[in-house]
Write a protein that holds these residues in place. Structure first.
Motif, short mmCIF file in Angstrom:
data_model
loop_
_atom_site.label_atom_id
_atom_site.label_comp_id
_atom_site.label_asym_id
_atom_site.label_seq_id
_atom_site.Cartn_x
_atom_site.Cartn_y
_atom_site.Cartn_z
N ILE A 1 9.19 1.76 -9.63
CA ILE A 1 8.31 2.87 -9.98
C ILE A 1 8.73 3.35 -11.37
CG2 ILE A 1 7.64 5.24 -9.41
CD1 ILE A 1 8.09 4.54 -6.47
N MET A 2 7.81 3.29 -12.34
CA MET A 2 8.12 3.71 -13.71
C MET A 2 6.85 4.03 -14.48
SD MET A 2 8.88 0.15 -15.75
CE MET A 2 9.97 -0.69 -14.67
N ASP A 3 7.02 4.65 -15.64
CA ASP A 3 5.91 4.89 -16.55
C ASP A 3 5.76 3.63 -17.38
OD1 ASP A 3 4.07 5.68 -18.41
OD2 ASP A 3 5.11 7.51 -19.01
N TYR A 4 4.74 2.81 -17.05
CA TYR A 4 4.59 1.50 -17.68
C TYR A 4 4.33 1.60 -19.18
CZ TYR A 4 2.94 -3.21 -18.66
OH TYR A 4 2.78 -4.45 -19.20
N LEU B 1 3.46 1.29 -10.46
CA LEU B 1 4.30 0.36 -9.71
C LEU B 1 4.28 -0.95 -10.50
CD1 LEU B 1 5.89 -0.03 -7.06
CD2 LEU B 1 3.83 -1.04 -6.10
N VAL B 2 5.46 -1.37 -10.97
CA VAL B 2 5.55 -2.55 -11.83
C VAL B 2 6.38 -3.62 -11.13
CG1 VAL B 2 6.28 -3.41 -14.09
CG2 VAL B 2 5.43 -1.08 -13.87
N ALA C 1 4.09 5.64 -5.72
CA ALA C 1 4.00 5.66 -7.18
C ALA C 1 2.92 6.63 -7.63
CB ALA C 1 3.73 4.26 -7.71
N ALA C 2 1.79 6.63 -6.93
CA ALA C 2 0.68 7.51 -7.29
C ALA C 2 1.05 8.98 -7.09
CB ALA C 2 -0.55 7.16 -6.45
N GLN C 3 1.85 9.28 -6.04
CA GLN C 3 2.28 10.66 -5.80
C GLN C 3 3.12 11.19 -6.96
OE1 GLN C 3 4.41 10.52 -2.10
NE2 GLN C 3 2.55 10.59 -0.83
N SER D 1 0.83 -1.21 0.00
CA SER D 1 0.00 0.00 0.00
C SER D 1 0.86 1.26 0.00
CB SER D 1 -0.96 0.01 1.19
OG SER D 1 -0.21 -0.13 2.38
N LYS D 2 1.95 1.25 0.77
CA LYS D 2 2.85 2.40 0.84
C LYS D 2 3.57 2.60 -0.50
CE LYS D 2 6.40 4.54 3.65
NZ LYS D 2 7.44 4.38 4.66
#
Length: 170
Positions: free
Chosen positions: A61-64, A47-48, A40-42, A34-35
């Motif tokens: 954390i990346m632009d999928y 999140l991959v 990632a949302a911030q 969850s954290k």
């Protein structure tokens, strides 16, 4: 990394804890899913899950969408640069005439220059198989004449009524 289709993203990830990697690949430690999703949302990214078999699974954390586009582009480029080697066959007989031999030799040289493997086969008919040495002489002569553009990969070998060898381009 895994195949693009096998990667879990955002809510598809089923682990309770994940090892998080930042956008630049830096280690951010082990934390609750969850954290990690919140972080990632911030950053307005995804999140991959890049290593699902690890314990705990590694996520980045990346632009999928961008990652997937670049991976598909890389895959297409690799396929484009791949050279498919085909095997061409040249059939001879143990009592082949000189002109026919030279014609078959020229065909083999053309195939080798095009980058193809050539399988040179001598077919024995009837009682010719008892004189297999004649076929070997023909193949050895063929190998010596084609040596400028190709090398013998597999020496002449008798298999039933056929004696064959493989020649590959230099």
């Amino acid at each position: 990394m895994c195949d693009i289709k096998d990667l879990s993203i955002n809510e598809e990830i089923r682990a309770k804890e994940v090892r998080l990697l930042g956008e630049d690949g830096s280690q951010m430690g082990v934390m609750e899913l969850s954290k990690a999703l919140e972080m990632a949302a911030q950053k307005n990214l995804d999140l991959v899950e890049i290593a699902p078999q690890a314990n705990p699974p590694a996520c980045k954390i990346m632009d999928y969408g961008k990652y997937r586009f670049e991976a598909i582009k890389r895959e297409k480029e690799n396929r484009k640069n791949q050279k498919v080697i085909t095997i061409k066959e040249v059939r001879l007989s143990p009592s082949i005439d000189e002109h026919d031999f030279m014609t078959k030799l020229n065909h083999a040289i053309k195939f080798l220059k095009a980058g193809d493997k050539v399988k040179v086969t001598v077919r024995f008919r009837g009682r010719e198989v008892s004189h297999a040495k004649n076929g070997e002489v023909v193949l050895d002569r063929f190998a010596s004449l084609v040596s400028e553009v190709g090398t013998v990969e597999k020496r002449p070998k008798l298999e039933g009524r056929y004696m064959s060898m493989f020649v590959v381009p230099k």
